[in-house]
Design an enzyme around this catalytic site. Structure first.
Site, PDB file in Angstrom:
ATOM      1  N   ASP A  81      12.112 -27.693  21.619  1.00 51.89           N
ATOM      2  CA  ASP A  81      13.132 -27.630  20.970  1.00 51.89           C
ATOM      3  C   ASP A  81      13.245 -28.935  20.266  1.00 51.89           C
ATOM      4  O   ASP A  81      13.882 -28.492  19.088  1.00 51.89           O
ATOM      5  CB  ASP A  81      14.245 -27.317  21.718  1.00 51.89           C
ATOM      6  CG  ASP A  81      14.480 -26.556  22.741  1.00 51.89           C
ATOM      7  OD1 ASP A  81      14.147 -25.597  22.257  1.00 51.89           O
ATOM      8  OD2 ASP A  81      15.865 -26.238  24.151  1.00 51.89           O
TER       9      ASP A  81
ATOM     10  N   THR B  20       0.441  -1.278   0.261  1.00 49.33           N
ATOM     11  CA  THR B  20      -0.048   0.276  -0.338  1.00 49.33           C
ATOM     12  C   THR B  20       0.789   1.314   0.017  1.00 49.33           C
ATOM     13  O   THR B  20       0.441   2.800  -0.485  1.00 49.33           O
ATOM     14  CB  THR B  20      -0.617  -0.502   1.006  1.00 49.33           C
ATOM     15  OG1 THR B  20      -1.674  -1.334   1.699  1.00 49.33           O
ATOM     16  CG2 THR B  20      -1.593   1.148   1.195  1.00 49.33           C
TER      17      THR B  20
ATOM     18  N   HIS C  29      21.815 -23.849  26.059  1.00 49.85           N
ATOM     19  CA  HIS C  29      21.756 -23.324  24.367  1.00 49.85           C
ATOM     20  C   HIS C  29      23.199 -22.582  23.570  1.00 49.85           C
ATOM     21  O   HIS C  29      23.634 -22.244  23.020  1.00 49.85           O
ATOM     22  CB  HIS C  29      20.445 -22.400  24.437  1.00 49.85           C
ATOM     23  CG  HIS C  29      18.715 -23.182  24.594  1.00 49.85           C
ATOM     24  ND1 HIS C  29      18.977 -24.415  23.112  1.00 49.85           N
ATOM     25  CD2 HIS C  29      17.887 -23.656  24.919  1.00 49.85           C
ATOM     26  CE1 HIS C  29      17.718 -25.166  23.587  1.00 49.85           C
ATOM     27  NE2 HIS C  29      17.323 -24.099  24.515  1.00 49.85           N
TER      28      HIS C  29
ATOM     29  N   HIS D 261      19.576 -24.586  31.455  1.00 53.37           N
ATOM     30  CA  HIS D 261      18.648 -25.090  29.769  1.00 53.37           C
ATOM     31  C   HIS D 261      18.896 -23.714  28.872  1.00 53.37           C
ATOM     32  O   HIS D 261      20.007 -23.890  27.680  1.00 53.37           O
ATOM     33  CB  HIS D 261      17.140 -24.826  29.941  1.00 53.37           C
ATOM     34  CG  HIS D 261      16.177 -25.030  28.601  1.00 53.37           C
ATOM     35  ND1 HIS D 261      15.670 -26.024  28.303  1.00 53.37           N
ATOM     36  CD2 HIS D 261      16.331 -24.662  27.609  1.00 53.37           C
ATOM     37  CE1 HIS D 261      15.512 -26.628  27.531  1.00 53.37           C
ATOM     38  NE2 HIS D 261      15.127 -25.473  26.465  1.00 53.37           N
ATOM     39  N   GLU D 262      18.163 -22.421  28.725  1.00 49.80           N
ATOM     40  CA  GLU D 262      19.057 -21.969  28.665  1.00 49.80           C
ATOM     41  C   GLU D 262      20.488 -21.448  28.832  1.00 49.80           C
ATOM     42  O   GLU D 262      21.036 -21.110  27.261  1.00 49.80           O
ATOM     43  CB  GLU D 262      18.355 -20.479  28.521  1.00 49.80           C
ATOM     44  CG  GLU D 262      16.653 -19.827  28.962  1.00 49.80           C
ATOM     45  CD  GLU D 262      17.058 -20.612  27.238  1.00 49.80           C
ATOM     46  OE1 GLU D 262      16.995 -19.808  26.528  1.00 49.80           O
ATOM     47  OE2 GLU D 262      15.255 -20.803  27.177  1.00 49.80           O
TER      48      GLU D 262
HETATM   49  P1  ADP Z   1       0.741  -4.400   2.725  1.00 50.15           P
HETATM   50  O1  ADP Z   1       1.617  -4.779   2.293  1.00 50.15           O
HETATM   51  O2  ADP Z   1      -0.002  -4.936   3.956  1.00 50.15           O
HETATM   52  O3  ADP Z   1      -0.174  -2.752   2.268  1.00 50.15           O
HETATM   53  P2  ADP Z   1       2.106  -2.008   4.320  1.00 50.15           P
HETATM   54  O4  ADP Z   1       2.447  -0.903   2.882  1.00 50.15           O
HETATM   55  O5  ADP Z   1       0.901  -1.299   4.528  1.00 50.15           O
HETATM   56  O6  ADP Z   1       1.473  -2.926   3.940  1.00 50.15           O
HETATM   57  O7  ADP Z   1       2.924  -1.076   5.396  1.00 50.15           O
HETATM   58  C1  ADP Z   1       2.362  -0.695   6.445  1.00 50.15           C
HETATM   59  C2  ADP Z   1       3.428   0.104   7.375  1.00 50.15           C
HETATM   60  O8  ADP Z   1       4.730  -0.464   7.427  1.00 50.15           O
HETATM   61  C3  ADP Z   1       3.453   1.355   6.276  1.00 50.15           C
HETATM   62  O9  ADP Z   1       2.731   2.070   6.836  1.00 50.15           O
HETATM   63  C4  ADP Z   1       5.373   2.305   6.663  1.00 50.15           C
HETATM   64  O10 ADP Z   1       5.223   2.934   7.634  1.00 50.15           O
HETATM   65  C5  ADP Z   1       5.642   0.671   6.931  1.00 50.15           C
HETATM   66  N1  ADP Z   1       5.991   0.224   5.733  1.00 50.15           N
HETATM   67  C6  ADP Z   1       6.257  -1.148   5.736  1.00 50.15           C
HETATM   68  N2  ADP Z   1       7.152  -1.018   4.009  1.00 50.15           N
HETATM   69  C7  ADP Z   1       8.241  -0.088   4.142  1.00 50.15           C
HETATM   70  C8  ADP Z   1       9.287   0.779   3.484  1.00 50.15           C
HETATM   71  N3  ADP Z   1       9.563  -0.368   2.709  1.00 50.15           N
HETATM   72  N4  ADP Z   1       9.807   1.695   3.873  1.00 50.15           N
HETATM   73  C9  ADP Z   1       8.907   2.828   4.685  1.00 50.15           C
HETATM   74  N5  ADP Z   1       7.633   2.137   5.886  1.00 50.15           N
HETATM   75  C10 ADP Z   1       7.714   1.158   5.811  1.00 50.15           C
HETATM   76 ZN    ZN Z   2      15.026 -24.780  24.776  1.00 54.06          ZN
HETATM   77 MG    MG Z   3      -1.878  -2.848   2.551  1.00 59.31          MG
END
Ligand code: ADP
Ligand code: ZN
Ligand code: MG
Length: 609
Positions: free
Chosen positions: A499, A208, A427, A423-424
């Site tokens: 694990d 988007t 690892h 445990h940790e």
């Molecule tokens: P989708 O791929 O699900 O449509 P969006 O475009 O809505 O994802 O991205 C969600 C938010 O993540 C954006 O509003 C932005 O803030 C951040 N984001 C995602 N990719 C980038 C990018 N390449 N550079 C900067 N911000 C990003």
């Molecule tokens: Zn573990």
């Molecule tokens: Mg989107």
């Protein structure tokens, strides 16, 4: 339906208010006093009357004290005569200003009709109001099939500089904008410009966002619609909305039409259970029809985004439709740093912040995750009453995004804490003691989300290829927790179950998928994978039972070998394990430097896994 009831209630309330107002209005209007003629005569004699307006038989009387009154004269005689009959003093009468008004026809009718007209008017208003409500509220009856097209009205303008990485996507889209502005250059060469461009990638990778950046960068009209809006409220509008959307875009050509989340309507037809959603199919069909309907030089580019390309109808992908596909991948190390930098703008950070190290700790994060991380860091900083975001807050935010918030409130018995620490510690110590293992970035026994403790180990750089030795080191490290519990307590806990499952799955992949076992360079099982998300949907067994048991043996062998390595390391460096576990119990978390600092005196030489 609730909308409809709401409107009815509104209408009724309005009606009540109007009638209340009306009755108030009529009720409080002061009725002038009705005087008898004899009373009027007495008043005139007393010199209290200043003016009499005669209108037919009606008398409008104004008294000297300013009050008004009405009266009626006798119909057969004039006013003076009437008054004289009631014994008015003629000299006093001369002081009264008498005005004769002939009643006009207009006034007569007005008097007659006023009440009914008023009633009609109120009734009409009421009807008009109902009508209007029905129109806007219930279903916008007259703009029913209209799409909710938005003409690039994003509140905050996004430019390419706000998008980090995604170079291919940006280049592709720039070319498209270039075509819209300058079609001749392309058409002269005989080039056919794609009708549709499909942006695909996991959620949060910025689909988007790049689309919005195009809106910001190009000077052509940009129409935005989310596909789910096509099929929003009422059945049957999807197709007409689609038609409307494409028509609007065509009218504004050259233009870009962006259909976000197209999988909402673009699902493979006929694949749904129980016949699927007819509405969707019709909408999809309409999209196909519209896209085919563009002639060669219609300068409308259709942009669409989805994170489920695997479920899209193949018809959408045909040439002439969404024939160009741009994949948006999860950001790599340098892109992550760049994204962090973008989202750090407008936030107050410490001067010596190292975003590169944050980027290193966040492989697999999407752009949206990173934006979220920055915001979390700011929130954590505010909670601590600090004035600027520090490295610690950034790291903490990263862990919070991966694992959920810390659950410090969970009561853990001393024994459980000890088990978790060993445990940790197991690892971490194995990771530090085998060749080809990833660096330990943090060890913690604070429970978060669903895990009791965790060891964060990360490759030094983003890896696209992984070797067998690296896998073996991973396996050994996975078994480190289990081996430590067994070595120290002579018993194992449920804490190791996760694990073991992961180790077994990895071992199976080594055998069946990567051909890294003694069975040789063959793969087993036919796996259908999603186009690019790398998720396996189903595996078909295409080998015999005999091979199946051989695979099981190989898997067992890998896991057993990894356990042996881990056990050997922990036995040799038992004192180092104790040191790490005891420090963990005390401090609960160890950062990278602290952890390797603790190990220094033990002079550990990594062995091959
Ligand atoms: P989708 O791929 O699900 O449509 P969006 O475009 O809505 O994802 O991205 C969600 C938010 O993540 C954006 O509003 C932005 O803030 C951040 N984001 C995602 N990719 C980038 C990018 N390449 N550079 C900067 N911000 C990003
Ligand atoms: Zn573990
Ligand atoms: Mg989107």
């Amino acid at each position: 339906m609730s909308n409809f009831t709401k409107n009815i209630v509104w209408a009724v309330v309005t009606l009540i208010v109007i009638s209340l107002l009306f009755s108030l209005f009529v009720g409080t209007g002061k009725q002038p006093e009705n005087l008898s003629l004899s009373q009027l005569a007495t008043d005139i004699n007393a010199g209290q009357v200043s003016k009499i307006v005669v209108n037919g038989n009606d008398l409008a009387i104004t008294l000297k004290d300013g009050t008004n009154a009405v009266s009626q004269k006798e119909a057969e005689s004039g006013l003076t005569d009437s008054l004289k009959n009631f014994g008015v003093d003629p000299t006093q009468l001369q002081n009264v200003n008498v005005e004769i008004q002939s009643q006009s026809g207009w006034q007569f009718w007005a008097d007659l009709l006023a009440p009914s007209i008023l009633t009609l008017l109120i009734f009409g208003l009421f009807l008009w109001y109902m009508f209007r409500q029905a129109r806007t509220g219930v279903n916008q009856a007259f703009s029913f099939g209209r799409s909710n097209l938005r003409l690039s009205t994003f509140k905050d303008k996004v430019m390419f500089k706000d998008v980090a990485g995604l170079r291919e996507a940006k280049e592709e889209l720039i070319e498209v904008v270039d075509f819209l502005k300058n079609p001749k250059k392309f058409l002269d060469l005989g080039a056919r410009i794609p009708r549709g461009i499909l942006l695909m990638g996991p959620p949060g990778t910025g689909k988007t966002l790049v689309a919005r950046a195009i809106a910001g960068e190009s000077n052509v009209p940009f129409f935005y619609i989310s596909a789910s809006e096509f099929v929003e409220m009422f059945v049957g509008v999807g197709a007409s909305r689609t038609r409307d959307a494409f028509m609007t875009a065509k009218r504004a050509a050259p233009s870009i039409l962006f259909v976000d989340e197209i999988d909402a309507v673009g699902r493979q037809r006929g694949a749904g259970l129980g016949g699927g959603n007819d509405e969707r199919e019709q909408t999809l069909n309409q999209i196909l029809v519209e896209m085919d309907g563009f002639d060669r030089d219609t300068r409308v580019i259709v942009l669409a985004a989805t994170n489920r390309p695997d479920i899209l109808d193949p018809a959408l992908m045909r040439p002439g439709r969404f024939d160009r596909r741009v994949v948006l991948d999860l950001p790599d190390l340098s892109d992550r740093e760049a994204i962090l930098k973008i989202h750090a703008q407008g936030k107050i950070l410490d001067k010596n912040i190292d975003l590169h190290r944050v980027a290193m700790r966040t492989p697999g994060f999407s752009g949206a995750d990173l934006a979220n991380l920055m915001n979390e860091a700011a929130l954590i900083t505010a909670r601590r009453d600090k004035s600027s975001i520090g490295q610690a807050e950034l790291f903490e935010a990263a862990e919070k995004v991966i694992l959920g918030p810390e659950r410090k409130s969970r009561v853990i018995s001393q024994k459980e804490k000890e088990i978790t620490a060993y445990h940790e510690g197991g690892h971490a110590l194995v990771a530090a003691s085998v060749k080809d293992a990833d660096q330990v970035h943090k060890v913690s026994i604070i429970s978060r989300g669903f895990v009791g403790g965790y060891t964060m180990k990360l490759p030094a750089e983003d890896q696209h290829l992984k070797t067998k030795h690296q896998f073996l080191a991973d396996l050994a490290m996975m078994m480190g927790g289990y081996a430590a519990e067994k070595l120290i307590f002579g018993d194992v806990s449920t804490g190791a179950s996760n694990d073991l499952r992961e180790a077994s799955e990895l071992a199976r992949r080594l055998v069946t998928k990567y051909g890294m076992s003694d069975l040789g360079p063959v793969t087993f099982g036919k796996t259908e994978e999603m186009l690019f998300l790398g998720r396996e949907i189903s595996t078909e067994k295409n080998y015999s039972e005999r091979v199946a048991s051989e695979i099981d043996d190989q898997v067992k062998k890998f896991v057993a070998h990894a356990y042996e390595i881990a056990e050997k390391i922990l036995k040799t460096h038992k004192s180092a394990l104790k040191k790490v576990a005891e420090t963990l119990m005390q401090k609960e978390t160890l950062e990278q430097e602290e952890f390797y600092g603790l190990l220094k005196p033990f002079k550990i030489r990594p062995i091959p896994a």
